[in-house]
Design a protein around this motif. Structure first.
Motif, PDB file in Angstrom:
ATOM      1  N   GLU A  62      -6.362 -12.055  -3.922  1.00  0.00           N
ATOM      2  CA  GLU A  62      -7.270 -11.091  -4.552  1.00  0.00           C
ATOM      3  C   GLU A  62      -7.333  -9.778  -3.966  1.00  0.00           C
ATOM      4  OE1 GLU A  62     -10.712 -13.368  -4.517  1.00  0.00           O
ATOM      5  OE2 GLU A  62     -10.095 -14.721  -6.163  1.00  0.00           O
ATOM      6  N   GLU A  63      -7.358  -9.784  -2.550  1.00  0.00           N
ATOM      7  CA  GLU A  63      -7.526  -8.379  -1.806  1.00  0.00           C
ATOM      8  C   GLU A  63      -6.122  -7.574  -1.239  1.00  0.00           C
ATOM      9  OE1 GLU A  63      -9.495  -9.712   1.569  1.00  0.00           O
ATOM     10  OE2 GLU A  63     -11.607 -10.052   0.533  1.00  0.00           O
ATOM     11  N   ARG A  64      -5.134  -8.332  -1.708  1.00  0.00           N
ATOM     12  CA  ARG A  64      -4.020  -7.443  -1.508  1.00  0.00           C
ATOM     13  C   ARG A  64      -2.996  -7.191  -2.554  1.00  0.00           C
ATOM     14  NH1 ARG A  64      -2.382 -10.261   4.521  1.00  0.00           N
ATOM     15  NH2 ARG A  64      -4.452 -10.501   5.195  1.00  0.00           N
ATOM     16  N   TYR A  65      -2.476  -6.088  -2.736  1.00  0.00           N
ATOM     17  CA  TYR A  65      -1.853  -5.724  -3.786  1.00  0.00           C
ATOM     18  C   TYR A  65      -0.495  -5.101  -3.441  1.00  0.00           C
ATOM     19  CZ  TYR A  65      -6.568  -5.504  -5.404  1.00  0.00           C
ATOM     20  OH  TYR A  65      -7.758  -5.900  -5.614  1.00  0.00           O
ATOM     21  N   PRO A  66       0.629  -5.494  -4.363  1.00  0.00           N
ATOM     22  CA  PRO A  66       2.097  -4.966  -4.195  1.00  0.00           C
ATOM     23  C   PRO A  66       1.925  -3.554  -4.557  1.00  0.00           C
ATOM     24  CG  PRO A  66       2.096  -6.480  -5.923  1.00  0.00           C
ATOM     25  CD  PRO A  66       0.558  -6.733  -5.498  1.00  0.00           C
ATOM     26  N   VAL A  67       2.758  -2.518  -3.885  1.00  0.00           N
ATOM     27  CA  VAL A  67       2.889  -1.249  -4.436  1.00  0.00           C
ATOM     28  C   VAL A  67       4.126  -0.955  -3.884  1.00  0.00           C
ATOM     29  CG1 VAL A  67       0.512  -0.859  -4.277  1.00  0.00           C
ATOM     30  CG2 VAL A  67       1.956  -0.127  -2.394  1.00  0.00           C
ATOM     31  N   THR A  68       4.860   0.214  -4.686  1.00  0.00           N
ATOM     32  CA  THR A  68       6.036   0.910  -4.422  1.00  0.00           C
ATOM     33  C   THR A  68       5.857   1.725  -3.577  1.00  0.00           C
ATOM     34  OG1 THR A  68       6.805  -0.232  -6.622  1.00  0.00           O
ATOM     35  CG2 THR A  68       8.106   1.652  -5.636  1.00  0.00           C
ATOM     36  N   ALA A  69       6.512   1.694  -2.294  1.00  0.00           N
ATOM     37  CA  ALA A  69       6.707   2.832  -1.198  1.00  0.00           C
ATOM     38  C   ALA A  69       7.843   3.491  -1.656  1.00  0.00           C
ATOM     39  CB  ALA A  69       6.374   2.382  -0.107  1.00  0.00           C
ATOM     40  N   VAL A  70       7.895   4.838  -1.529  1.00  0.00           N
ATOM     41  CA  VAL A  70       9.099   5.740  -1.794  1.00  0.00           C
ATOM     42  C   VAL A  70       9.507   6.376  -0.376  1.00  0.00           C
ATOM     43  CG1 VAL A  70      10.300   7.731  -2.954  1.00  0.00           C
ATOM     44  CG2 VAL A  70       8.716   6.121  -4.187  1.00  0.00           C
ATOM     45  N   ILE A  71      10.610   6.285   0.071  1.00  0.00           N
ATOM     46  CA  ILE A  71      10.954   7.034   1.359  1.00  0.00           C
ATOM     47  C   ILE A  71      10.861   8.487   1.094  1.00  0.00           C
ATOM     48  CG2 ILE A  71      12.950   7.198   3.281  1.00  0.00           C
ATOM     49  CD1 ILE A  71      13.589   4.350   2.516  1.00  0.00           C
ATOM     50  N   ALA A  99       6.898   7.161   4.368  1.00  0.00           N
ATOM     51  CA  ALA A  99       7.168   6.753   2.885  1.00  0.00           C
ATOM     52  C   ALA A  99       5.641   6.958   2.505  1.00  0.00           C
ATOM     53  CB  ALA A  99       7.346   5.188   2.796  1.00  0.00           C
ATOM     54  N   THR A 100       5.738   7.326   0.872  1.00  0.00           N
ATOM     55  CA  THR A 100       4.576   7.587   0.359  1.00  0.00           C
ATOM     56  C   THR A 100       4.357   6.458  -0.924  1.00  0.00           C
ATOM     57  OG1 THR A 100       5.864   8.854  -1.576  1.00  0.00           O
ATOM     58  CG2 THR A 100       5.080  10.245   0.403  1.00  0.00           C
ATOM     59  N   TRP A 101       3.028   6.272  -1.214  1.00  0.00           N
ATOM     60  CA  TRP A 101       2.952   5.571  -2.039  1.00  0.00           C
ATOM     61  C   TRP A 101       1.332   5.495  -2.692  1.00  0.00           C
ATOM     62  CZ3 TRP A 101       2.952   4.212   3.073  1.00  0.00           C
ATOM     63  CH2 TRP A 101       1.667   4.049   3.773  1.00  0.00           C
ATOM     64  N   ARG A 102       1.228   5.220  -3.818  1.00  0.00           N
ATOM     65  CA  ARG A 102      -0.037   5.056  -4.643  1.00  0.00           C
ATOM     66  C   ARG A 102      -0.704   3.905  -4.618  1.00  0.00           C
ATOM     67  NH1 ARG A 102      -1.965   9.041  -8.266  1.00  0.00           N
ATOM     68  NH2 ARG A 102      -0.101  10.092  -8.351  1.00  0.00           N
ATOM     69  N   ALA A 103      -2.114   3.767  -4.118  1.00  0.00           N
ATOM     70  CA  ALA A 103      -2.869   2.567  -4.196  1.00  0.00           C
ATOM     71  C   ALA A 103      -3.359   2.400  -5.465  1.00  0.00           C
ATOM     72  CB  ALA A 103      -4.073   2.772  -3.267  1.00  0.00           C
ATOM     73  N   VAL A 104      -3.996   1.065  -5.538  1.00  0.00           N
ATOM     74  CA  VAL A 104      -4.521   0.853  -6.915  1.00  0.00           C
ATOM     75  C   VAL A 104      -5.722   1.516  -7.212  1.00  0.00           C
ATOM     76  CG1 VAL A 104      -3.504  -1.820  -6.785  1.00  0.00           C
ATOM     77  CG2 VAL A 104      -5.491  -0.925  -5.764  1.00  0.00           C
ATOM     78  N   ASP A 105      -6.149   2.298  -6.384  1.00  0.00           N
ATOM     79  CA  ASP A 105      -7.590   2.900  -6.691  1.00  0.00           C
ATOM     80  C   ASP A 105      -7.113   4.333  -6.961  1.00  0.00           C
ATOM     81  OD1 ASP A 105      -6.905   4.043  -4.241  1.00  0.00           O
ATOM     82  OD2 ASP A 105      -8.700   3.603  -3.358  1.00  0.00           O
ATOM     83  N   GLY A 106      -5.865   4.700  -7.179  1.00  0.00           N
ATOM     84  CA  GLY A 106      -5.324   6.036  -7.666  1.00  0.00           C
ATOM     85  C   GLY A 106      -4.938   6.960  -6.315  1.00  0.00           C
ATOM     86  N   SER A 107      -5.308   6.605  -5.091  1.00  0.00           N
ATOM     87  CA  SER A 107      -5.344   7.610  -3.925  1.00  0.00           C
ATOM     88  C   SER A 107      -3.794   7.533  -3.635  1.00  0.00           C
ATOM     89  CB  SER A 107      -6.318   7.196  -2.750  1.00  0.00           C
ATOM     90  OG  SER A 107      -5.851   5.863  -2.589  1.00  0.00           O
ATOM     91  N   TRP A 129       2.617  -4.140   0.937  1.00  0.00           N
ATOM     92  CA  TRP A 129       1.209  -4.724   0.299  1.00  0.00           C
ATOM     93  C   TRP A 129       0.140  -3.736   1.057  1.00  0.00           C
ATOM     94  CZ3 TRP A 129       0.458  -8.934  -2.838  1.00  0.00           C
ATOM     95  CH2 TRP A 129       1.809  -9.370  -3.189  1.00  0.00           C
ATOM     96  N   THR A 130      -0.770  -3.678   0.263  1.00  0.00           N
ATOM     97  CA  THR A 130      -1.860  -2.708   0.651  1.00  0.00           C
ATOM     98  C   THR A 130      -3.226  -3.199   0.070  1.00  0.00           C
ATOM     99  OG1 THR A 130      -2.121  -1.241  -1.147  1.00  0.00           O
ATOM    100  CG2 THR A 130      -0.231  -0.716   0.606  1.00  0.00           C
ATOM    101  N   ASP A 131      -4.206  -2.699   0.777  1.00  0.00           N
ATOM    102  CA  ASP A 131      -5.483  -3.069   0.013  1.00  0.00           C
ATOM    103  C   ASP A 131      -5.761  -2.390  -1.099  1.00  0.00           C
ATOM    104  OD1 ASP A 131      -6.336  -1.094   1.361  1.00  0.00           O
ATOM    105  OD2 ASP A 131      -7.774  -1.900   2.876  1.00  0.00           O
ATOM    106  N   ALA A 132      -7.102  -2.365  -1.689  1.00  0.00           N
ATOM    107  CA  ALA A 132      -7.394  -1.649  -2.629  1.00  0.00           C
ATOM    108  C   ALA A 132      -7.572  -0.097  -2.425  1.00  0.00           C
ATOM    109  CB  ALA A 132      -9.003  -2.066  -3.465  1.00  0.00           C
ATOM    110  N   HIS A 133      -7.586   0.107  -1.137  1.00  0.00           N
ATOM    111  CA  HIS A 133      -7.778   1.852  -0.694  1.00  0.00           C
ATOM    112  C   HIS A 133      -6.245   2.059  -0.319  1.00  0.00           C
ATOM    113  CE1 HIS A 133     -11.935   1.282  -1.432  1.00  0.00           C
ATOM    114  NE2 HIS A 133     -12.091   0.212  -0.421  1.00  0.00           N
ATOM    115  N   GLY A 134      -5.328   1.459  -0.338  1.00  0.00           N
ATOM    116  CA  GLY A 134      -3.792   1.632   0.104  1.00  0.00           C
ATOM    117  C   GLY A 134      -3.667   1.534   1.604  1.00  0.00           C
TER     118      GLY A 134
END
Length: 202
Positions: A62-71, A99-107, A129-134
């Motif tokens: 519930e607290e961790r989200y998979p995001v795509t990181a770009v090198i 790497a750069t990535w966008r968190a689920v909160d848009g940051s 994997w990140t939390d809601a704030h990236g």
């Protein structure tokens, strides 16, 4: 085999001592505890740990989200390290990259992370994997791994309970043996001085 030997002490025999009967009862109780209490202790420990770990699994998912990181950039020193058989350090299977990535909160975020394996190029992507704030987090535990840990813990608890029961039985039997020896010593002290003098006219 030890259980059978212990229970055999219940047989009717004019030479049977009270301690023999006590040892038979101790063996029976230990056998019942090994058959019932030890598995129950293992099951209870495994069930409680599994419940706790499954709750941890749910919270982590519930607290961790998979995001795509770009090198965005690779390490400056990309030369492969030569193999050193005398080195105690093992080479890591991960590669540190920027790497750069966008968190689920848009940051948006940019930081050094560990990319699995190697051979990456700028622009390649992989999952982190990140939390809601990236903020980067470790991957959440899966339910199967949690069940495996609980099963291993339950098995260990059952074995520990079995060893404790058997250790208690052995300690009790040892005390019985010492009691028999003390009784034998007292009996010998009473008749020992006159042993073999019967009818000798002394």
């Amino acid at each position: 085999m030890r259980v059978i030997a212990g229970l055999w002490r219940w047989r009717r025999n004019p030479l049977r001592r009270t301690t023999d009967l006590a040892e038979g009862w101790a063996t029976l109780v230990a056998a019942l505890l090994l058959l019932l209490a030890a598995p129950a202790a293992g099951w209870l420990c495994g069930a409680l740990l599994d419940s706790s770990l499954q709750q941890t699994v749910r919270v982590q998912h519930e607290e961790r989200y998979p995001v795509t990181a770009v090198i965005a950039a690779l390490p400056k020193d990309r030369r492969a390290a030569g193999f050193d058989g005398d080195s105690p350090k093992e080479r890591s299977a991960d590669t540190r990259v920027i790497a750069t990535w966008r968190a689920v909160d848009g940051s948006k975020h940019k930081s050094a992370v560990s990319a699995p394996l190697s051979g990456w190029r700028t622009g390649d992507s992989f999952r982190i994997w990140t939390d809601a704030h990236g903020t980067q987090m470790k991957p959440p535990m899966d339910a199967g791994t949690a069940r495996l840990h609980a099963a291993l813990a339950g098995t260990g608890a059952a074995l520990a309970a079995g060893l404790l029961i058997e250790g208690g039985r052995r300690l009790f039997v040892r005390r019985l043996v010492l009691l028999r020896h003390r009784r034998l010593d007292r009996a010998w002290a009473e008749v020992g001085p006159d042993w073999g003098r019967t009818g000798a006219g002394s």
